[in-house]
Design a protein around this motif. Structure first.
Motif, PDB file in Angstrom:
ATOM      1  N   ASN A   1      25.934 141.593 -76.248  1.00 46.52           N
ATOM      2  CA  ASN A   1      24.838 142.123 -75.422  1.00 46.52           C
ATOM      3  C   ASN A   1      24.598 141.219 -74.213  1.00 46.52           C
ATOM      4  O   ASN A   1      24.435 141.687 -73.074  1.00 46.52           O
ATOM      5  CB  ASN A   1      23.540 142.197 -76.229  1.00 46.52           C
ATOM      6  N   LEU A   2      24.571 139.915 -74.464  1.00 50.32           N
ATOM      7  CA  LEU A   2      24.271 138.931 -73.414  1.00 50.32           C
ATOM      8  C   LEU A   2      25.311 138.995 -72.301  1.00 50.32           C
ATOM      9  O   LEU A   2      24.974 139.017 -71.101  1.00 50.32           O
ATOM     10  CB  LEU A   2      24.244 137.533 -74.057  1.00 50.32           C
ATOM     11  N   GLU A   3      26.604 139.014 -72.682  1.00 54.72           N
ATOM     12  CA  GLU A   3      27.671 138.994 -71.673  1.00 54.72           C
ATOM     13  C   GLU A   3      27.674 140.260 -70.828  1.00 54.72           C
ATOM     14  O   GLU A   3      28.184 140.270 -69.709  1.00 54.72           O
ATOM     15  CB  GLU A   3      29.028 138.812 -72.362  1.00 54.72           C
ATOM     16  N   GLN A   4      27.114 141.338 -71.340  1.00 56.41           N
ATOM     17  CA  GLN A   4      27.017 142.585 -70.566  1.00 56.41           C
ATOM     18  C   GLN A   4      25.647 142.734 -69.901  1.00 56.41           C
ATOM     19  O   GLN A   4      25.331 143.779 -69.371  1.00 56.41           O
ATOM     20  CB  GLN A   4      27.298 143.771 -71.495  1.00 56.41           C
ATOM     21  N   HIS A   5      24.851 141.650 -69.974  1.00 58.98           N
ATOM     22  CA  HIS A   5      23.521 141.590 -69.349  1.00 58.98           C
ATOM     23  C   HIS A   5      22.558 142.623 -69.916  1.00 58.98           C
ATOM     24  O   HIS A   5      21.672 143.101 -69.214  1.00 58.98           O
ATOM     25  CB  HIS A   5      23.649 141.728 -67.832  1.00 58.98           C
ATOM     26  N   HIS A   6      22.738 142.947 -71.200  1.00 62.46           N
ATOM     27  CA  HIS A   6      21.741 143.760 -71.904  1.00 62.46           C
ATOM     28  C   HIS A   6      20.757 142.780 -72.532  1.00 62.46           C
ATOM     29  O   HIS A   6      20.754 142.562 -73.747  1.00 62.46           O
ATOM     30  CB  HIS A   6      22.415 144.636 -72.963  1.00 62.46           C
ATOM     31  N   PHE A   7      19.926 142.186 -71.671  1.00 63.67           N
ATOM     32  CA  PHE A   7      19.177 140.996 -72.081  1.00 63.67           C
ATOM     33  C   PHE A   7      18.125 141.278 -73.158  1.00 63.67           C
ATOM     34  O   PHE A   7      17.910 140.455 -74.055  1.00 63.67           O
ATOM     35  CB  PHE A   7      18.512 140.355 -70.855  1.00 63.67           C
TER      36      PHE A   7
ATOM     37  N   LEU B   1      21.129 132.739 -72.752  1.00 62.56           N
ATOM     38  CA  LEU B   1      20.237 133.833 -72.368  1.00 62.56           C
ATOM     39  C   LEU B   1      19.099 133.315 -71.483  1.00 62.56           C
ATOM     40  O   LEU B   1      18.781 133.920 -70.440  1.00 62.56           O
ATOM     41  CB  LEU B   1      19.680 134.503 -73.625  1.00 62.56           C
TER      42      LEU B   1
ATOM     43  N   LEU C   1      20.369 132.559 -67.955  1.00 65.80           N
ATOM     44  CA  LEU C   1      20.611 133.773 -67.177  1.00 65.80           C
ATOM     45  C   LEU C   1      19.311 134.421 -66.716  1.00 65.80           C
ATOM     46  O   LEU C   1      19.262 135.078 -65.674  1.00 65.80           O
ATOM     47  CB  LEU C   1      21.430 134.764 -68.003  1.00 65.80           C
ATOM     48  N   LEU C   2      18.258 134.245 -67.489  1.00 61.28           N
ATOM     49  CA  LEU C   2      16.951 134.797 -67.119  1.00 61.28           C
ATOM     50  C   LEU C   2      16.144 133.855 -66.222  1.00 61.28           C
ATOM     51  O   LEU C   2      14.999 134.144 -65.875  1.00 61.28           O
ATOM     52  CB  LEU C   2      16.141 135.103 -68.382  1.00 61.28           C
TER      53      LEU C   2
ATOM     54  N   ASN D   1      27.618 130.966 -68.018  1.00 62.85           N
ATOM     55  CA  ASN D   1      26.211 131.346 -68.157  1.00 62.85           C
ATOM     56  C   ASN D   1      25.264 130.174 -67.899  1.00 62.85           C
ATOM     57  O   ASN D   1      24.076 130.370 -67.639  1.00 62.85           O
ATOM     58  CB  ASN D   1      25.953 131.895 -69.557  1.00 62.85           C
TER      59      ASN D   1
END
Length: 803
Positions: free
Chosen positions: A702-708, A743, A746-747, A776
């Motif tokens: 999820n993280l690598e596809q930016h589905h945070f 995560l 990235l945020l 990341n």
């Protein structure tokens, strides 16, 4: 065989000449045809569907055809044909609309004897009312005076074929078989002996999506306490009744002296075939031996143990094991012990030694399934000797007249008795050790002082600790039992991640077993492997490697380098090296895979494990494409061998997902992680290590596809459960925290990212190289605090590799 059929039509004086001309120079064909004609001569025309007594010649009438109406039943399709009757699929039109099976006496077979036999089967079925027996609905006579009866239409497969097609494991097969025993028991309670039980007469159909066996074809059934029909029936003395491959010894003596234990014997053969995938003998070989030899072997030859037969299948062993969702070695281990003796008890030549009824047989299987002691056991020395003498009466009588041979025989029997005694003593010692271990472990869970329970808050850890302390005091002077318990409890500590407690117990188990059993004993090597595993997870890599190599050297010397246990030992060594990120793990695991493929074949459990381990080594070394190829190969093998709903299949799915993540194939990886998570949760539960690993992997994808949002939800859930189940000082817990640091970075949550990263390093995160190259975390690279964390991670990784 057309030659036999033609020869039967020749006048008696011309049969021999015709056979020799027809067979010409084919000696094998000549022998088979001659045997068949001798069988005819002895048995009359029984194999040609019974002789028709003089004065009872039937009247020939038109045969039934599709569309024929018999009362309210319209014949749709002929689905079976036997010696005296044919079975049709039919449609009932009134008063119900349903499909039924109509059994109709064949055209030309309506002699008095055949009608009596037909009505006997009809009456036998009518007496019974059991879910495992096909029901009779109606009966009557056609306008042409041909008797028929209407029964339940069973749309199913023979039980052996059903189990193989659906790849039922051993437990499922046993549970299905006990239902068959229930049906046969019901028949016996109605005073009916089937006499022809075989897989094709036990069909399995689905009812409410559950398999249900249905026993059919009571055409040769025998009544024990009453007549099934008032019509005259021949007694059939001197006539074989049944199917040779599934016939009991007492059925071969042609006296008709049989009872319910005849059906128990046939059930034993069906169970043998369900477990092994083959009968205890080669049917083709028996058929070639001639009828007299076949009957002798049925009466005298003892069957192989199912586990031994499974080992002797050769090329057929892999598909047989695959049909049981396992591999050949595991299948052999599953059959050894209880199941061997249960089946052999049902197949005793002496019927007084068999189970007394199908219900006793089913009860014994139930005890095995509940892990309770079974009644069956290996036959005694006296019994085996008595059987030997009965089989070789002439030889023994000659030997009795010759003193020298008698002395030689006595000596050999003494030596054999001593060998058996040693085996018996060894088995008794092992049983005694097992009993003492059971009593000791049971005692740990019995709290004699009510105040000791503290409101039921006593934990498994406290029970283990108490047991570890009691070993020295309660088992002093019993070194073998002491070692067994230390090994067992050490492995439990190890599985709980309590490696320091495990190490102490397992080290002592190794020392004791070396002293009592010797350094080359399988139990000693097993304890050495368990200690090495603990050292590995304590990061005492040098000591672990020394033990792994020592065990490997002993195995190669004692059993050879190509044995499964030697290849497994090589795998263990290589797998530990992978965890140290050592590139020299690749040649070790490559050798293991090469040997496994060459010796064991692609479908062996060790081969699949070797494939997975080498793939892991490639992945750690950055050779992701090679790793992906092997992981896909391993997953395919798991699905083929174990089926889609197996924990090992779920692990293989997760492994493939991991390597796809490393090669940035995130979408496919996410899909696989979801599949693995669903399987692990359903098969192993929500708190199992494999389930938590799949949940963390899904969060990573999820993280690598930016589905945070989903990434945060999955990673926080994984971390919470890992802290509770695995503890904080654990590499898996630390790895999940590192993903949360990614995560946060990235945020744009710098402080949170730095705090999470530091926590991960302090609690076991050792992947310095991954941290350096982690895109990341690039927003943190200019922060001095991040540089300090990098140095801290480098030192921790260096310290780990040095250990």
């Amino acid at each position: 065989m057309t030659v036999v059929a033609a020869a039967r039509r020749q006048p008696p004086g011309e049969q021999e000449q015709y056979v020799r001309l027809a067979c010409q120079e084919d000696a094998e064909l000549l022998r088979e045809v001659s045997d068949a004609l001798k069988w005819d001569e002895r048995m009359g025309d029984f194999l040609l569907d019974h002789a028709v007594p003089a004065g009872e010649l039937p009247t020939l009438r038109p045969p039934a055809v599709t569309g024929t109406a018999i009362g309210p039943y319209r014949l749709l399709q002929r689905i079976g044909e036997g010696g005296m009757a044919e079975v049709w699929l039919a449609e009932q039109t009134t008063p119900l609309h349903r499909r039924v099976a109509v059994k109709l006496i064949k055209e030309g077979m309506d002699s008095k004897a055949m009608i009596a036999r037909f009505e006997s089967e009809r009456q036998a079925l009518a007496l019974m009312d059991h879910p495992a027996i096909a029901r009779v609905f109606d009966a009557g006579t056609t306008p042409e005076d041909r008797p028929y009866f209407v029964m339940e239409y069973v749309c199913g497969l023979p039980i052996t074929e059903y189990c193989d097609r659906n790849r039922l494991n051993i437990r499922d097969r046993l549970e299905l078989f006990t239902q068959v025993c229930g049906g046969v028991q019901h028949a016996h309670q109605k005073a009916i002996i089937h006499r022809d039980l075989k897989p094709s007469n036990v069909l399995v159909t689905l009812q409410d999506d559950k398999p249900v066996p249905k026993i059919i074809d009571f055409g040769v059934a025998k009544a024990m306490a009453h007549r099934l029909t008032d019509k005259t029936m021949f007694t059939e003395l001197g006539v074989l009744v049944g199917t040779l491959e599934y016939m009991s010894p007492e059925q071969t003596d042609l006296t008709g002296n049989i009872d319910t234990r005849t059906d128990v014997y046939s059930l034993g053969l069906i169970l043998y075939e369900l477990l092994v995938g083959a009968l205890p003998f080669e049917a083709k070989e028996r058929r070639r031996a001639g009828i007299e030899e076949i009957l002798r072997r049925i009466r005298e030859d003892d069957p192989l143990r199912p586990s031994a037969r499974a080992s002797a299948l050769g090329d057929a062993s892999a598909p047989a094991a695959r049909n049981r969702k396992t591999d050949p070695n595991t299948l052999k281990r599953q059959l050894e012990g209880d199941l061997d003796w249960i089946v052999l008890k049902a197949l005793e030549k002496d019927r007084t030694r068999r189970y007394g009824s199908p219900s006793e047989f089913a009860d014994e299987i139930g005890r095995h399934l509940r892990h309770e002691p079974v009644l069956a056991s290996p036959p005694s020395v006296f019994y085996r000797t008595r059987k030997f003498v009965r089989r070789h009466r002439f030889g023994v009588s000659v030997a009795a007249g010759l003193l020298a041979l008698l002395v030689g025989f006595a000596v050999s029997m003494t030596v054999e008795a001593q060998r058996i005694a040693r085996e018996r003593d060894r088995a008794n010692r092992e049983a005694e050790v097992s009993r003492r271990v059971k009593e000791f472990m049971t005692g740990l869970f019995q709290i004699s002082n009510p105040t000791e329970a503290r409101g039921n808050t006593i934990t498994a850890r406290e029970i283990l600790d108490r047991g570890a302390k009691q070993i020295d005091t309660e088992l002093r002077g019993q070194p073998q039992t002491e070692a067994e318990l230390m090994d067992t409890m050490g492995r439990v500590y190890s599985s709980l991640g309590l490696y320091s407690q495990a190490a102490g117990l397992l080290e002592r188990a190794v020392l004791t077993r070396k002293r009592v059993l010797g350094p080359d004993h399988a139990d000693t090597l097993g304890s050495m492997d368990a200690v090495a595993y603990v050292y590995w997870h304590q990061e005492r890599f040098d000591e672990a490697e020394k033990l792994y190599r020592e065990a490997l050297q002993i195995l190669r010397r004692t059993v050879g380098p190509d044995r499964p246990e030697s290849i497994e030992a090589l795998n263990n060594l290589g797998r530990m090296m992978v965890q140290q990120f050592r590139s020299d793990a690749i040649p070790v695991l490559s050798e293991a895979l090469e040997r496994a493929r060459r010796v064991l074949g692609p479908d062996h459990r060790v081969t699949v494990q070797s494939t997975k381990n080498l793939a892991m080594a490639y992945s750690t070394d950055g050779r992701h494409k090679e790793a992906e190829t092997l992981f896909r190969e391993g997953l395919t093998a798991n699905r083929r061998m174990l089926g889609p709903d197996h924990p090992e299949t779920a692990v293989a799915i997760g492994n493939l997902a991991m390597v796809l993540m490393n090669s940035k194939q995130y979408a496919e990886a996410e899909k696989l992680y979801r599949e693995a998570l669903e399987l692990d949760t359903r098969l192993l539960g929500p708190d199992h290590l494999f389930t938590l690993t799949a949940l963390n992997g899904l969060g990573w994808a999820n993280l690598e596809q930016h589905h945070f949002e989903e990434a945060g939800r999955n990673l926080h859930e994984a971390l919470s459960k890992e802290r509770r189940v695995l503890g904080e000082n654990n590499q898996y817990t630390a790895g999940t925290m590192e993903n949360l640091a990614d995560l946060a970075a990235l945020l744009g949550k710098r402080e949170e990212a730095l705090a999470d990263m530091e926590w991960a390093i302090d609690h076991g995160y050792r992947r310095y190289d991954e941290m350096v190259n982690d895109e990341n975390l690039k927003s943190l690279r200019r922060d001095p605090r991040y540089q300090a964390l990098l140095e801290k991670a480098r030192q921790a990784a260096g310290k780990s590799s040095q250990n």
